[in-house]
Design an enzyme around this catalytic site. Sequence first.
Site, PDB file in Angstrom:
ATOM      1  N   ASP A  62      25.171  -0.568  17.932  1.00 28.99           N
ATOM      2  CA  ASP A  62      24.732  -0.013  16.640  1.00 28.99           C
ATOM      3  C   ASP A  62      24.865   1.514  16.584  1.00 28.99           C
ATOM      4  O   ASP A  62      23.964   2.214  16.122  1.00 28.99           O
ATOM      5  CB  ASP A  62      23.275  -0.397  16.346  1.00 28.99           C
ATOM      6  CG  ASP A  62      23.092  -1.888  16.125  1.00 28.99           C
ATOM      7  OD1 ASP A  62      24.069  -2.636  16.310  1.00 28.99           O
ATOM      8  OD2 ASP A  62      21.973  -2.295  15.789  1.00 28.99           O
ATOM      9  N   ASP A  85      28.518  -4.337  17.349  1.00 28.30           N
ATOM     10  CA  ASP A  85      28.204  -4.023  15.943  1.00 28.30           C
ATOM     11  C   ASP A  85      28.076  -2.511  15.725  1.00 28.30           C
ATOM     12  O   ASP A  85      27.181  -2.043  15.007  1.00 28.30           O
ATOM     13  CB  ASP A  85      26.894  -4.702  15.525  1.00 28.30           C
ATOM     14  CG  ASP A  85      26.904  -6.205  15.746  1.00 28.30           C
ATOM     15  OD1 ASP A  85      27.994  -6.797  15.715  1.00 28.30           O
ATOM     16  OD2 ASP A  85      25.816  -6.782  15.958  1.00 28.30           O
TER      17      ASP A  85
END
Length: 658
Positions: free
Chosen positions: A482, A509
């Site tokens: 992230d 991600d």
Amino acid sequence: MHLHRNKRHRKRAALAALAATVGLGIAAPVPAAHAAEPQPAAAGPDRLSDTPHGFASLAGGTTGGAGGKVVTVTTQADLEKYAAAPEPYIIRVAASIKAEPFGANVVVASDKTIVGVGTQGELVQGEFHLNPGTHNVIIRNLTIRDSAIAGNWDCKDTDFDGIQMDTSHHVWVDHNRFSNICDGQLDVRKDSDYITVSDNRFENNNKTFGLGWTTNVVTKITIDHNWFRNTKQRNPSVDNAANAHLYNNYLTAQQDPGDPVWTYGNWSRGKTKMVIENSYYDSVQHPYQADATAELVQRGSILKNTTGRTDAWGAAFDPRDFYAYRLDPAAAVPALVKKFSGPQRTIGTSTTLHVPGDYPTVQAAVDAVPDGNDGRVTVAVAPGTYREKVHIPASKPKIDLRGTGHDRSDTVIVFDTPAAYGGSTGSATVRIAANDVTARHLTFSNDFDEAAHELSGEQALAMKTTGDRIVFEDTAFLGNQDTLMTDSPKLNQIARVYVRDSYIEGDVDFIYGRATTVIEDSVIKALSRGSDTNNGYITAASTWKENPYGFLITDSRIISDAPAGSFHLGRPWHPGGDPDAVAQVLIRDTELPAAIKASPWTDMSGFSWRDARFTEYRTFGPGAGVTADRPQMSDADAAGHTVADYLRGTDGWAPQRH
């Protein structure tokens, strides 16, 4: 290590007039009889600088309200409140303020910058007054006018100056216009010291600019690039100054040239030591004169249609023994001063806050920006590593974060919070909730070491945005899971982010969120986690289903140190299982590494990637391919999925044009 990319060097238009009329050295004197009319010249490199020069720059310098909060005022009450406050302030004057009662004083305390916003800022029928002991004051880009009293030409019974200072030091008066003032437009009095008066317009007055009111010989003053027009006397009159350096000033159109004594240009009085260089006198009576007790050195000036005294005697002093400066040729002075003196449209519209020079941390500089900020504020961050968390709240728009180093890696903002200690949002090193924020020449990092910890939440954001019209240029985002989240306040509210010429690295991600996001001309590094089969996911978009534009990665390179066939291009993120979050990702005209899987899209939390809007267009490199598991956008659809299409919105935003 992250990949460094050289900054793009774009050509800028040459300023031919500058080359033609403005040199970097000292020009030889030009005899008046042979002086050609100069062409308008471009500004010198420091013409609009917000840093003072000359004597105001010495002995610790003059910084004004630097280190204090920025405020914008439009009323007399607010101007008086902040100008007289004991703490430092940068005061932006964004209106014409009429002082009441007529001739009222606005008392200015130490550590203040008072600056007009473009050409809006005015003080009408009032005076800025610096009491004894006041120091470190900048007054810039204002019009100060109309305190004259009809029929009271000499103003002997009033004291309505434009700016008056008594026993003050370190004051910079710059780019102001003084007009129709009763008594002195600018009075520098009673041993005031370390003063610079530059690029002002003095016009329509009797007593213009006086210095002295003391028997001591203390004052050191620089007076340059000012225009004295339709003024009678004191242009300036300098009494008992230790050092008065006048250069590149323009004097013309005296109001009462028929007065044989009290209409004059520059006067070195008492025991003043004055140096005049490369000034221009047009139709001036007594261009420069000196008392027998004073000294005056003149060199390089042009006299045109002048009469009367041109005294020069004594050695005075050498200004270069005190500071460096650049002389413009005297022939260029009229064009330069006409164009660049007085209030400028570009001054005051933006404010620069220096870290750590004026503010100890980046957050301290952000905190100095006013809520509802209506002017660009640049937070200029010097090279170094700043271990802090930074939050730009929604109430503080129009901030530019700018690293001032040679490379983006020179200036790093870093922290090490994981999601386990404050949630995903709380982990972010930098959060931008405001609109119209830019960041350039910086590295943002979250250096939480996920390999060294076993936590329930190891997401660790380097950057989270929820504002609209956010630009990142020549920036780096470093992290693992992230790294970069571009989001919006709520699912059905569209926010746009433009990332250009930048570097992003991570594993899981690491580019995610629901904002419409364009990543152009950048490098994305997919980091290996040591697996031979699955090292992570580049994107995790959560685009609102009604928004046709989610993520666009274009004209970029994806690189990786992961094994071949071990990385996904992305998966669809449905926060909280929301079915209305339908990812849209287009990767076009971008190089893909061998690490990309042959089937690069995958499911997430029970949602099929096939229900998302995942496509490629003209990808290339060892990781590219066309299969049933790799949807390709058609040429017709690609024509409507350009950088401009993603960013345009309803307001025509087009940062890519710049």
